[in-house]
Design a protein around this motif. Structure first.
Motif, PDB file in Angstrom:
ATOM      1  N   ASP A 180       1.375  -8.598  -7.237  1.00 29.34           N
ATOM      2  CA  ASP A 180       1.443  -7.588  -8.287  1.00 29.34           C
ATOM      3  C   ASP A 180       0.954  -6.241  -7.748  1.00 29.34           C
ATOM      4  N   PRO A 181       1.830  -5.252  -7.597  1.00 32.26           N
ATOM      5  CA  PRO A 181       1.416  -3.959  -7.044  1.00 32.26           C
ATOM      6  C   PRO A 181       0.525  -3.167  -7.987  1.00 32.26           C
ATOM      7  N   SER A 208      -1.071  -1.162  -2.259  1.00 33.16           N
ATOM      8  CA  SER A 208      -0.682  -1.567  -0.909  1.00 33.16           C
ATOM      9  C   SER A 208       0.130  -2.852  -0.926  1.00 33.16           C
ATOM     10  N   LEU A 209       0.092  -3.599  -2.035  1.00 32.10           N
ATOM     11  CA  LEU A 209       0.851  -4.850  -2.126  1.00 32.10           C
ATOM     12  C   LEU A 209       2.352  -4.607  -2.236  1.00 32.10           C
ATOM     13  N   THR A 210       2.783  -3.355  -2.362  1.00 30.92           N
ATOM     14  CA  THR A 210       4.223  -3.086  -2.283  1.00 30.92           C
ATOM     15  C   THR A 210       4.751  -3.402  -0.891  1.00 30.92           C
ATOM     16  N   GLN A 211       3.855  -3.518   0.080  1.00 27.06           N
ATOM     17  CA  GLN A 211       4.282  -3.859   1.438  1.00 27.06           C
ATOM     18  C   GLN A 211       4.650  -5.339   1.586  1.00 27.06           C
ATOM     19  N   THR A 212       4.338  -6.155   0.578  1.00 27.38           N
ATOM     20  CA  THR A 212       4.650  -7.583   0.677  1.00 27.38           C
ATOM     21  C   THR A 212       6.089  -7.836   0.234  1.00 27.38           C
ATOM     22  N   VAL A 213       7.027  -7.166   0.871  1.00 21.33           N
ATOM     23  CA  VAL A 213       8.435  -7.261   0.491  1.00 21.33           C
ATOM     24  C   VAL A 213       9.010  -8.606   0.936  1.00 21.33           C
ATOM     25  N   MET A 253       2.321   6.331  -1.572  1.00 19.94           N
ATOM     26  CA  MET A 253       1.855   5.778  -2.847  1.00 19.94           C
ATOM     27  C   MET A 253       0.353   5.524  -2.798  1.00 19.94           C
ATOM     28  N   ASP A 254      -0.129   5.021  -1.669  1.00 17.47           N
ATOM     29  CA  ASP A 254      -1.560   4.789  -1.512  1.00 17.47           C
ATOM     30  C   ASP A 254      -2.323   6.114  -1.575  1.00 17.47           C
ATOM     31  N   ALA A 255      -1.744   7.155  -0.991  1.00 17.64           N
ATOM     32  CA  ALA A 255      -2.382   8.473  -1.028  1.00 17.64           C
ATOM     33  C   ALA A 255      -2.462   9.003  -2.456  1.00 17.64           C
ATOM     34  N   LEU A 256      -1.469   8.670  -3.277  1.00 16.06           N
ATOM     35  CA  LEU A 256      -1.496   9.092  -4.673  1.00 16.06           C
ATOM     36  C   LEU A 256      -2.629   8.404  -5.430  1.00 16.06           C
TER      37      LEU A 256
END
Length: 418
Positions: free
Chosen positions: A342-343, A348-353, A294-297
């Motif tokens: 909030d992603p 990268s905040l999707t990693q804060t699961v 996702m970060d690469a996108l």
């Protein structure tokens, strides 16, 4: 490392939700959350209702009545998004089952997994994962794209400009792989981008596997301070420059230029209306790879919100599963993530699961991490005996955790801090 948020639940909800992981499909109400449902709508202070494993309502609290007897979790200040989907997650043996656990704990709720290689005596292996909500592993799905077309429509567009089988035959394997991934700079750039726009306008689908190309272009460095699960050896031992050790300066330059060609293709394809989805093909480590894709996108020009859609709504479309997952809508599976941030601000905040929901059953990755990964190979299975062993271990972990929490309840007041 930044201070972690604390997730709150009222009364005895924490124990009840935890025990649901051992008792079948779950029913739960998530309250006061900022919900990104994947359709383009965002619900501040919204409510998500899951009953018997399926979403029954998403929206404002006034419009989503919670059924009686269903646990209610207060997710004030947290963000809820659909579960992440990897269109193709090629895992390595013999740790495929353990990798499935790790991917799930990092938020991957569905993974396109090709048929596993036969066992030692030729017996077929089931895919690592399960549709059972009681098993903390991604739901397996069959990738649509054929393995002989690794670059999909990008490969088709390239073939119109340069033959994909071109190049000197008298090269070593390593040199051929470098050449295969760097010859894109030989393509007619304007013709290639015209193809991207034409294909995008037709609404075609594309999983570019940008992360894999990024790894060829430059060494990878593990992000720090986001999720403590990234400290596990399964992650750190796989973060190495395996594909192309010892790049020569000229090789790095060519591979970097080829990466920019692919990024430009993705950017123009998406802008024209094409569907971009996430696929990692085994790049990096389980779970982490999807976040980094996702970060690469976003590095290619997509917004963080569009990158999130690529890993949810568009990935479900690519697998032909859009009727059951990819967005949080009534009638779809109750697979979702609760994030600390909030992603849409930073992907990268999707990693804060904070929590992973599968069929309405909630899992707490930090709490279950050690218990689930010590001997994960004996648990990721639909075999009843293995499920019983895994359920018993999970129950024991949760009961011990609850015992510690009770000691502090008086000081925490009526709202239980998890």
């Amino acid at each position: 490392m930044k201070r972690r948020k604390r997730f709150t639940a009222s009364g005895t909800t924490a124990l009840a939700v935890g025990l649901a992981a051992c008792g079948g499909p779950g029913s739960v109400v998530i309250d006061n959350a900022n919900i990104i449902d994947g359709t383009g709508a965002v619900w501040p202070d919204g409510r998500l209702v899951v009953v018997d494993g399926l979403v029954t309502c998403v929206g404002a609290e006034a419009d989503c009545a919670g059924p009686s007897g269903v646990d209610v979790l207060d997710a004030d200040g947290f963000w809820v998004v659909p579960g992440l989907i990897d269109v193709e997650d090629a895992r390595e043996e013999p740790s495929a089952e353990q990798a499935a656990y790790m991917a799930f704990l990092l938020g991957v709720t569905t993974a396109g997994v090709r048929e596993a290689p036969p066992g030692p005596e030729g017996e077929p292996r089931p895919p690592a994962g399960s549709d059972d909500p009681r098993i903390p592993a991604p739901r397996p799905a069959t990738p649509v794209e054929a393995p002989e077309r690794p670059f999909g429509i990008f490969g088709d567009a390239l073939a119109a400009t340069i033959p994909l089988d071109s190049g000197p035959a008298a090269r070593g394997e390593r040199d051929l792989r470098v050449f295969a991934r760097s010859r894109w700079v030989l393509a007619d750039r304007e013709a290639l981008l015209d193809s991207a726009r034409a294909m995008g306008a037709r609404g075609l689908m594309f999983a570019p596997r940008l992360l894999e190309q990024e790894r060829w272009a430059a060494p990878y460095r593990l992000p720090h301070g986001m999720n403590r699960l990234l400290e596990h050896p399964m992650i750190t031992e796989r973060i190495q420059d395996r594909l192309l050790p010892g790049r020569e300066p000229g090789e790095a330059e060519q591979l970097g230029a080829a990466l920019e060609v692919l990024r430009a293709f993705v950017r123009e394809f998406h802008a024209a209306g094409g569907s971009v989805s996430t696929a990692t093909a085994g790049a990096l480590a389980p779970g982490l790879a999807l976040h980094e894709e996702m970060d690469a996108l976003t590095a290619a020009g997509l917004s963080p919100e569009d990158a999130l859609y690529a890993a949810t709504r568009e990935a479900a479309r690519a697998l032909g599963l859009e009727r059951s997952r990819g967005t949080l809508e009534a009638g779809k599976l109750g697979d979702f993530l609760i994030l600390e941030s909030d992603p849409r601000v930073d992907i990268s905040l999707t990693q804060t699961v904070s929590r992973v929901g599968k069929g309405g059953v909630l899992y707490d990755p930090p709490t279950l991490f050690d218990a689930l990964l010590d001997s994960a190979g004996s648990r990721v299975s639909d075999n009843p005996l293995r499920m019983l062993v895994g359920g018993g271990a999970l129950l024991l972990t949760l009961l011990l955790f609850w015992r510690g929490v009770r000691r502090h309840r008086r000081s925490l007041g009526p709202r239980l801090m998890l």
